[in-house]
Design a protein around this motif. Sequence first.
Motif, short mmCIF file in Angstrom:
data_model
loop_
_atom_site.label_atom_id
_atom_site.label_comp_id
_atom_site.label_asym_id
_atom_site.label_seq_id
_atom_site.Cartn_x
_atom_site.Cartn_y
_atom_site.Cartn_z
N PRO A 1 45.97 90.72 -0.91
CA PRO A 1 45.26 90.64 0.37
C PRO A 1 46.01 89.96 1.50
O PRO A 1 45.43 89.76 2.57
N SER B 1 44.10 96.37 0.47
CA SER B 1 42.98 95.61 1.03
C SER B 1 42.50 96.19 2.35
O SER B 1 43.31 96.59 3.20
N TRP B 2 41.18 96.20 2.51
CA TRP B 2 40.53 96.70 3.71
C TRP B 2 39.50 95.68 4.19
O TRP B 2 38.75 95.13 3.38
N GLN B 3 39.48 95.45 5.50
CA GLN B 3 38.41 94.69 6.13
C GLN B 3 37.66 95.63 7.06
O GLN B 3 38.25 96.16 8.01
N MET C 1 42.42 96.26 8.83
CA MET C 1 41.13 95.98 9.46
C MET C 1 40.66 97.24 10.18
O MET C 1 41.40 97.81 11.00
N TYR D 1 30.14 93.05 8.02
CA TYR D 1 31.55 92.89 7.66
C TYR D 1 31.68 92.86 6.15
O TYR D 1 30.80 92.37 5.44
N SER E 1 46.20 93.38 5.05
CA SER E 1 45.09 94.31 4.88
C SER E 1 44.98 95.20 6.11
O SER E 1 45.64 94.97 7.13
N TRP F 1 35.09 92.83 2.92
CA TRP F 1 36.53 92.84 2.61
C TRP F 1 36.67 93.18 1.13
O TRP F 1 36.05 92.53 0.27
N TRP G 1 32.47 101.97 3.40
CA TRP G 1 32.41 100.98 2.32
C TRP G 1 32.01 101.64 1.00
O TRP G 1 32.61 101.36 -0.05
#
Length: 307
Positions: free
Chosen positions: A70, A126-128, A75, A116, A73, A118, A94
């Motif tokens: 992470p 990793s994705w936010q 965003m 939000y 990432s 993560w 998501w």
Amino acid sequence: MGQKIVPHLWFDKEANEAAEFYTSLLPDSVILSRAVIKDTPSGDCDDVSFRLAGMNFRAISAGPDFTFNPSISLMVNFDPSREADAREKLSAMWEKLFPGSEVLMPIGEYPFSSLYGWLQDRFGLSWQLILSNPDGEPRPVIVPSLLFTGDVCGRAEEALDYYTTLFEDSHRGLTVHYPEGDGPDAEGSLMFGDGLLGGMWMAAMDSGYEHGFAFNESVSFIIRCNSQQEINYYWEKLSAVPEAEQCGWLKDRFGVSWQVVPSVLESMMSNGTPEQIQAVTRAFLSMKKFDVLELTAVYNSAASGGT
């Protein structure tokens, strides 16, 4: 020349599969090209270019040497001021990313956003996902985000300041500092900041927690250069770890990996004959900083039957 800085993702064997999945997640996403780079130290490597929400990416299957974590990432901004159904689109993405993932921060309401989450997807990236409504200059859908921890904690703002001095079309954006008494995070360190670097937005933040990970080569940033002079400039400004210099790759003083690449190499690898591509590949695998004249000579020699 188009996009100056291109995020690059290193997979063990899954580059094509991951690119197919990622381009299914968001509009304005498509596979641009596929190739196989033969006879590298990692064997034959799948190389794929793709566009994701209007941003170009490269990905390679080059073995298990580097693993996502992470520290870097992606965003993804869902802006309700631009899209009435932003919340629904965030939730839908998501749900697509969730199977096989590791959730780092559960999706929900936080002080900085009403929605939000993560996670690390099934490939480890990793994705936010954030419901955002940025003040002032709008942000693109995707913003690479760097988390400064461990030995480089407290240097996020320094990094953003430095990066914005290197590229044309660059400036700082938001800056939010940690207040006094905010856990292990030092007062005045960067809670969140971003900046425009050569036309690409990048975010950064410090974290004083013990995360147990650091920047590595699994995510790097390609700088597409028009000349040897430009290659020399970025190499001199960024390279800080001599032992990391290889095949156009370098590591900066914060531990972030970059690839300084002549744009003509893309043309050679896309348009050359199999003999030319093999010859150029052999040549660049032996280089640290790329030499445009040498690559061009090798390419032209292979076209005329030379070795």
